[in-house]
Design a protein around this motif. Structure first.
Motif, mmCIF file in Angstrom:
data_model
loop_
_atom_site.group_PDB
_atom_site.id
_atom_site.type_symbol
_atom_site.label_atom_id
_atom_site.label_comp_id
_atom_site.label_asym_id
_atom_site.label_seq_id
_atom_site.Cartn_x
_atom_site.Cartn_y
_atom_site.Cartn_z
ATOM 1 N N ARG A 194 8.582 6.700 -2.391
ATOM 2 C CA ARG A 194 10.086 7.039 -3.118
ATOM 3 C C ARG A 194 10.186 8.355 -4.063
ATOM 4 O O ARG A 194 10.668 9.132 -4.260
ATOM 5 C CB ARG A 194 10.747 5.799 -3.509
ATOM 6 C CG ARG A 194 11.020 4.810 -2.548
ATOM 7 C CD ARG A 194 11.557 3.594 -3.194
ATOM 8 N NE ARG A 194 11.806 2.592 -1.939
ATOM 9 C CZ ARG A 194 12.253 1.006 -2.219
ATOM 10 N NH1 ARG A 194 12.296 0.946 -3.622
ATOM 11 N NH2 ARG A 194 12.451 0.488 -1.341
ATOM 12 N N HIS A 195 9.233 8.130 -4.885
ATOM 13 C CA HIS A 195 8.809 9.077 -6.080
ATOM 14 C C HIS A 195 8.875 10.657 -5.167
ATOM 15 O O HIS A 195 9.260 11.566 -5.894
ATOM 16 C CB HIS A 195 7.766 8.725 -6.850
ATOM 17 C CG HIS A 195 7.437 9.864 -7.834
ATOM 18 N ND1 HIS A 195 8.233 10.227 -8.847
ATOM 19 C CD2 HIS A 195 6.241 10.645 -7.867
ATOM 20 C CE1 HIS A 195 7.553 11.363 -9.407
ATOM 21 N NE2 HIS A 195 6.535 11.450 -8.887
ATOM 22 N N VAL A 209 14.272 2.266 2.116
ATOM 23 C CA VAL A 209 15.644 2.197 1.482
ATOM 24 C C VAL A 209 16.051 0.455 1.435
ATOM 25 O O VAL A 209 16.920 0.391 0.596
ATOM 26 C CB VAL A 209 16.651 2.671 2.628
ATOM 27 C CG1 VAL A 209 16.471 4.128 2.749
ATOM 28 C CG2 VAL A 209 16.790 1.920 3.791
ATOM 29 N N GLU A 210 15.073 -0.253 1.714
ATOM 30 C CA GLU A 210 15.335 -1.791 1.588
ATOM 31 C C GLU A 210 14.274 -2.321 0.847
ATOM 32 O O GLU A 210 12.946 -1.757 0.840
ATOM 33 C CB GLU A 210 15.570 -2.385 2.919
ATOM 34 C CG GLU A 210 16.629 -1.712 3.876
ATOM 35 C CD GLU A 210 16.648 -2.419 5.078
ATOM 36 O OE1 GLU A 210 16.418 -3.564 5.327
ATOM 37 O OE2 GLU A 210 17.309 -1.728 6.124
ATOM 38 N N SER A 244 9.104 -0.204 10.391
ATOM 39 C CA SER A 244 9.081 -0.856 9.116
ATOM 40 C C SER A 244 8.862 0.217 7.814
ATOM 41 O O SER A 244 9.405 -0.073 6.728
ATOM 42 C CB SER A 244 7.573 -1.854 9.068
ATOM 43 O OG SER A 244 7.810 -2.836 9.758
ATOM 44 N N GLU A 245 8.189 1.305 8.104
ATOM 45 C CA GLU A 245 8.006 2.398 6.796
ATOM 46 C C GLU A 245 9.576 2.711 6.470
ATOM 47 O O GLU A 245 9.815 2.963 5.193
ATOM 48 C CB GLU A 245 6.972 3.229 7.208
ATOM 49 C CG GLU A 245 5.553 2.607 7.357
ATOM 50 C CD GLU A 245 4.745 3.635 8.026
ATOM 51 O OE1 GLU A 245 3.275 3.335 8.337
ATOM 52 O OE2 GLU A 245 5.232 4.319 8.874
ATOM 53 N N ASN A 289 14.633 1.417 17.034
ATOM 54 C CA ASN A 289 15.957 1.006 16.936
ATOM 55 C C ASN A 289 16.396 0.176 15.852
ATOM 56 O O ASN A 289 17.439 0.517 15.387
ATOM 57 C CB ASN A 289 16.419 0.917 18.316
ATOM 58 C CG ASN A 289 16.436 -0.800 18.615
ATOM 59 O OD1 ASN A 289 15.121 -0.907 18.821
ATOM 60 N ND2 ASN A 289 17.232 -1.256 19.223
ATOM 61 N N ASP A 290 15.664 -0.602 15.188
ATOM 62 C CA ASP A 290 15.991 -1.484 14.064
ATOM 63 C C ASP A 290 16.206 -0.687 12.886
ATOM 64 O O ASP A 290 16.682 -1.317 11.890
ATOM 65 C CB ASP A 290 14.912 -2.539 14.143
ATOM 66 C CG ASP A 290 15.080 -3.848 15.103
ATOM 67 O OD1 ASP A 290 16.116 -3.853 15.723
ATOM 68 O OD2 ASP A 290 13.716 -4.347 15.252
ATOM 69 N N ALA A 291 15.578 0.381 12.759
ATOM 70 C CA ALA A 291 15.440 1.144 11.594
ATOM 71 C C ALA A 291 16.515 2.266 11.705
ATOM 72 O O ALA A 291 16.452 3.227 10.874
ATOM 73 C CB ALA A 291 14.224 1.822 11.221
ATOM 74 N N LEU A 292 17.455 2.510 12.643
ATOM 75 C CA LEU A 292 18.454 3.643 12.792
ATOM 76 C C LEU A 292 19.204 3.552 11.588
ATOM 77 O O LEU A 292 19.437 4.717 11.242
ATOM 78 C CB LEU A 292 19.022 3.254 14.226
ATOM 79 C CG LEU A 292 19.898 4.658 14.476
ATOM 80 C CD1 LEU A 292 18.887 6.015 14.588
ATOM 81 C CD2 LEU A 292 20.373 4.453 16.052
ATOM 82 N N GLU A 293 19.620 2.307 11.263
ATOM 83 C CA GLU A 293 20.708 2.461 9.958
ATOM 84 C C GLU A 293 20.047 3.097 8.670
ATOM 85 O O GLU A 293 20.588 3.793 7.961
ATOM 86 C CB GLU A 293 21.380 1.250 9.830
ATOM 87 C CG GLU A 293 22.181 0.883 10.828
ATOM 88 C CD GLU A 293 23.409 1.809 11.006
ATOM 89 O OE1 GLU A 293 24.154 2.178 9.841
ATOM 90 O OE2 GLU A 293 23.739 2.141 12.039
#
Length: 272
Positions: free
Chosen positions: A111-112, A133-134, A127-128, A148-152
């Motif tokens: 994130r940094h 973001v979560e 997962s990455e 596709n679970d990480a699309l949002e």
């Protein structure tokens, strides 16, 4: 631009003719793997991570690839220096948040770096990407989710940093925050070879070197990954020979194979 088999092939020819220098600050596990893949593709790889020379090397490179797989404070500083130099020199940057979500240090570092210098492209598994973001945890460097679970999360990341986000998996999803693309192909055996995701990140760097449009460059790279994985798996007896054949396919990929096996869809927005 419209992304087609023709544009994929044009950029592959561009890489083969220009041999762009791709500067990689990557992990010990995949240095040899990704260097050989870039060479087979037609690019020129460099694995340079010392703080004393990274900025100088970025100046002569056509693209920078930053991969946090094997972290240390010295390497993080080198990544910061290189990413700042790339921004100053208007060089494209690809960022791979390997294992984000596994430890607090790894997630914070990813994130940094993103906040310090937003890259052209962020590529990771589901997962990455979600961990950026979560407050989700990962199983080391393996994904606990389908792509596709990480699309949002990918859409959110793209909007936050102005980057193209690639979520790799059985199908690959790419977005610039508006358009969503899906690349299909590859082979399940690719998950049994270490560094295939890191290889995709490196190849994106090569395509960015010849195609400054990040969404198109990333899509072209993921198409080539999927085609090479499919063709290599047809010849392989297992993961060991898959890697060998993967290099050979990259080296010898033909226009006919690209046109026959390119499978890319626009799911939302206008055509990229």
């Amino acid at each position: 631009m419209e992304i087609t088999a023709t544009t994929v092939w044009e950029d592959l020819l561009g890489i083969r003719s220009q041999a762009p220098l791709v500067h990689n600050i990557t992990n010990y596990v995949v240095m040899n793997t990704t260097a050989n893949a870039l060479l087979a593709l037609g690019a020129s790889p460099a694995m340079v991570h010392a703080q004393e020379e990274v900025t100088e090397f970025v100046r002569i490179a056509s693209a920078l690839v930053v991969n946090i797989g094997t972290l240390s404070p010295a390497w993080v500083k080198a990544m910061e220096l290189a990413m700042h130099q790339a921004r100053e020199g208007q060089k494209p940057v690809v960022f791979d948040p390997v294992g984000a979500g596994a430890t607090a240090y790894r997630t914070h570092t990813a994130r940094h770096l993103l906040q310090t210098v937003p890259p052209s492209v962020i590529r990771g598994n589901a997962s990455e990407i979600k961990a950026l973001v979560e407050n989700t945890r990962t199983k080391g460097v393996d994904s606990l989710y389908a792509s596709n679970d990480a699309l949002e999360s990918a859409l959110q990341l793209a909007g936050q940093y102005g980057s193209v986000v690639v979520v790799s998996g059985a199908s690959d999803y790419l977005t610039d925050g508006k358009t969503v693309l899906r690349v299909s192909g590859g082979h399940p055996m690719m998950t049994k070879v270490t560094g295939m995701g890191c290889t995709a990140t490196a190849l994106i760097g090569a395509f960015l070197a010849v195609r400054p449009l990040a969404l198109a460059a990333a899509a072209h790279a993921m198409v080539i990954m999927s085609i090479a994985g499919e063709l290599a798996a047809q010849k392989a007896a297992g993961p060991g020979s898959l890697q060998m054949h993967f290099y050979d396919v990259l080296y010898g990929l033909t226009e006919g194979q690209v046109h026959e096996r390119t499978r890319i869809e626009t799911l939302t927005g206008s055509k990229a």
